[in-house]
Design a protein around this motif. Sequence first.
Motif: not given
Length: 289
Positions: A264-272
Motif C-alpha cells: 500500500l503506497i501513498v505520498h508522504p504529504e498526504v499520508s497523515e
Amino acid sequence: MNLAQLRAFHAVAKHGTFSAAAHVLNISQPAVTQNVRALEEAMGSRLFHRRGTGIELTADGDDLLPHVHQIIKGLEDVSARLENGKHLRTGHLAIGLCGPHVAMPLIRHFRSAHPGIRIDTRMHNSSLLLELVAQLRVDLAVVTLTAPVNDLVCHLLADQEVLLLVPAVHDWAERAEIDIAELQGQAFVTREQGSMTQRIFEKALEERGVGIQTELVLSSREAVKEAVAAGLGLGVVLDKELGHDTRLVGVKLTGADLYAAEYLIVHPEVSELGAVREFIASSLQLIVK
C-alpha cells in the motif's frame, strides 16, 4: 480565488467531466463551469483543454493539481478532527489498483467502518500507479513491488510469487514445479512493459539466459488468462491473482528469483490526512488480523 473554485477544479480533474464533478459536489453543472472559469481568470491561464467527450489538464492545470489536492485533503482532515474526534463521516478517496485480489478486502473493511466515504478506483499497472501516487493524482495505491520505494510511504500487505500459467489440459498442468530453463523456446502471451509481474519474469529469464517466443502482448492479466485458456501460449501470474478458473493451472517456477510483494503506497504529504490516514490504519489492522 476561493474554496468553491478549488473544489470544482479538483473534482473536474479527478472525475474527467464537468457533469461528473457536479454529481460528486452535489451542485449544478453550470456552477462547476462558472467556478472553473473564475479560477482560470484568477490564474490567468487555461486549466483544461475541452474535448468533445471530456477534458484534459493543460500544463498549468497539471502543475496546480497536486497543490489543490493537498489543500482538499487537509480540509477533509480538519473536518474529521472537528466532527466526532477523528471519525470520518464524509469524504473521497481515489485508490489505484494493479489488481483487485489484495485490494478488495481492504476496501470492504474500510467501507464497513466509513460508509460515507466515496471511493473511486483506477486500474493500471504498477509503474503507472507509482507515477500517479507521486503526482498526487490518486490518494493511495495497492501495487506490486520487489522492494519499497524510497520517496513514498510503503506498507507491506502480502508476499507474492510468480507462477507459470498453463491450460488445464497442458502436459505441464500435473507438474509440481518447473525449472525456468525448461521454458526455452516456449510460446508465451505476456503483459505490457509497465507490468511489474512481467518485469520480474523477464529479469529471471535474462539472468538464466532463457529465450521465449512472444505470441501476444496484452494489457491486463484477465486478457492473459483468457489467451492462455484459449491455447495461444503460456503466461505468468502472481499466486494471489491466480483465481479459481478451472481452465487454468498455476505451476511453481524454480531456478530464479521470482518473488515480489503487494504494498500500500501513498505520498508522504498526504499520508497523515483524513480518509487516507484512516484507510492505511484500517488496512494494516486487517493484515494483522
